[in-house]
Enzyme design. Structure first.
Site, short mmCIF file in Angstrom:
data_model
loop_
_atom_site.label_atom_id
_atom_site.label_comp_id
_atom_site.label_asym_id
_atom_site.label_seq_id
_atom_site.Cartn_x
_atom_site.Cartn_y
_atom_site.Cartn_z
N ILE A 146 -1.57 -4.83 14.53
CA ILE A 146 -0.25 -4.81 13.90
C ILE A 146 0.11 -3.44 13.33
O ILE A 146 1.29 -3.19 13.02
CB ILE A 146 -0.13 -5.88 12.80
CG1 ILE A 146 -1.07 -5.59 11.63
CG2 ILE A 146 -0.35 -7.27 13.36
CD1 ILE A 146 -0.82 -6.49 10.42
N TYR A 177 -6.74 -3.67 -2.93
CA TYR A 177 -6.34 -4.83 -2.14
C TYR A 177 -5.04 -5.43 -2.67
O TYR A 177 -4.09 -5.67 -1.92
CB TYR A 177 -7.45 -5.87 -2.17
CG TYR A 177 -7.06 -7.21 -1.58
CD1 TYR A 177 -6.83 -7.35 -0.21
CD2 TYR A 177 -6.90 -8.33 -2.38
CE1 TYR A 177 -6.45 -8.58 0.33
CE2 TYR A 177 -6.53 -9.56 -1.85
CZ TYR A 177 -6.30 -9.67 -0.50
OH TYR A 177 -5.93 -10.88 0.03
N LYS A 185 -1.41 -5.40 -0.73
CA LYS A 185 -0.78 -6.67 -0.37
C LYS A 185 0.62 -6.77 -0.98
O LYS A 185 1.55 -7.30 -0.35
CB LYS A 185 -1.64 -7.85 -0.82
CG LYS A 185 -2.93 -8.03 -0.01
CD LYS A 185 -2.66 -8.38 1.45
CE LYS A 185 -2.13 -9.78 1.62
NZ LYS A 185 -1.93 -10.13 3.05
#
Length: 288
Positions: free
Chosen positions: A35, A121, A125
């Site tokens: 992606i 993280y 996100k």
């Protein structure tokens, strides 16, 4: 349905369940479709597709050591997907996390509560959420937490399941609280969203209730008939990790159910079902 990250625990569950419900499924692993390659996204996504993005760097500690890689997978990649969907008129459901919150609440986080991630993280996100909704405002971001399958993988429940089969005494942190969520239940919620049953841009999908990691581990031992007293509480400070975890990251589904999403069952009920599934190579037994 196009499923990215189909090699992961959520993507794998989703691919199987979607196929069983009659969807024409393209289950793509990273080897099939990266992606982070924007041109590839343009080749994969077609008009009328429903894309569910389960691809992510989910190793929280590894992300601390590779912030650029985490940003590429967790933020740039979802943005690529959203732009590809916008160009051709496809729909997008993007999976996010409780780690976008700081964790300083003493009650479940609502969708509109302010974010404040503590880790690479969590930050990447959150960046991914913004990238998706900026490029495709009609997309859906589904936040979840503490996802497990309970099988033979590396998730928390799977690890506790293996340890329960030993005679070891283990230490588990008792000062991190979340909403343990069975992957199968999360998948049911994702399929509801994919079906177009809600128009809310951000949703929460977690099993009901809350537990510390210590309580979750003891519950696994209890369900398997192992001695829960072999699980001993310890503070996070006693077992430092590279990434900071939220102390409290329970997500509320109140606004999500108001938006039309079915509430998920209690976490202990889901855990019991997950642990009733035999591991590969383990005989199925019946209770007299």
């Amino acid at each position: 349905m196009v499923i990215t990250g189909a090699g992961g625990q959520v993507g794998g569950f989703l691919a199987g369940e979607a196929a069983s419900r009659g969807y024409d499924v393209a289950a793509l692993t990273r080897r099939d479709f990266d992606i982070t390659d924007e041109s590839a996204a343009g080749r994969v996504v077609r008009t009328g597709d429903v894309v569910v993005n389960c691809a992510a760097m989910t190793n929280v500690d590894a992300a601390e050591a590779d912030p650029d890689g985490a940003h590429l997978i967790n933020a740039v990649g979802p943005g690529n997907l959203a732009r590809a969907c916008a160009r051709v008129g496809a729909r997008l459901v993007h999976v996010s996390t409780d780690y976008v919150f700081r964790g300083d609440h003493d009650r479940p986080y609502e969708i509109a509560d302010g974010t404040g991630p503590l880790s690479v993280y969590g930050r990447t996100k959150l960046d991914g959420e913004h990238a998706v909704l900026s490029a495709l405002p009609e997309a859906h971001v589904v936040r979840t937490s503490w996802v497990y399958t309970g099988g033979d993988g590396t998730d928390f429940v799977a690890v506790m399941r293996r340890l329960a089969a030993t005679d070891r005494v283990i230490e588990v942190v008792d000062d991190q609280t979340g909403a343990p969520t069975y992957a199968r239940d999360l998948v049911a919620a994702l399929l509801e969203v994919a079906a177009g049953d809600t128009t809310a841009p951000i949703l929460h999908a977690v099993n009901a209730g809350a537990a510390s990691r210590f309580e979750q581990a003891r519950a696994v031992f209890n369900e398997l008939g192992a001695d829960p007293d072999r699980v001993r509480p310890v503070s996070t400070a006693a077992v430092p990790r590279p990434a900071h975890r939220p102390v409290y990251s329970v997500l509320s589904m109140v606004d999500s159910t108001r938006a039309g999403l079915t509430a998920l069952r209690p976490w202990r009920e889901a855990l019991a079902e997950a642990l009733a599934v035999p591991l590969a190579g383990q005989p199925i037994t019946s209770t007299p």
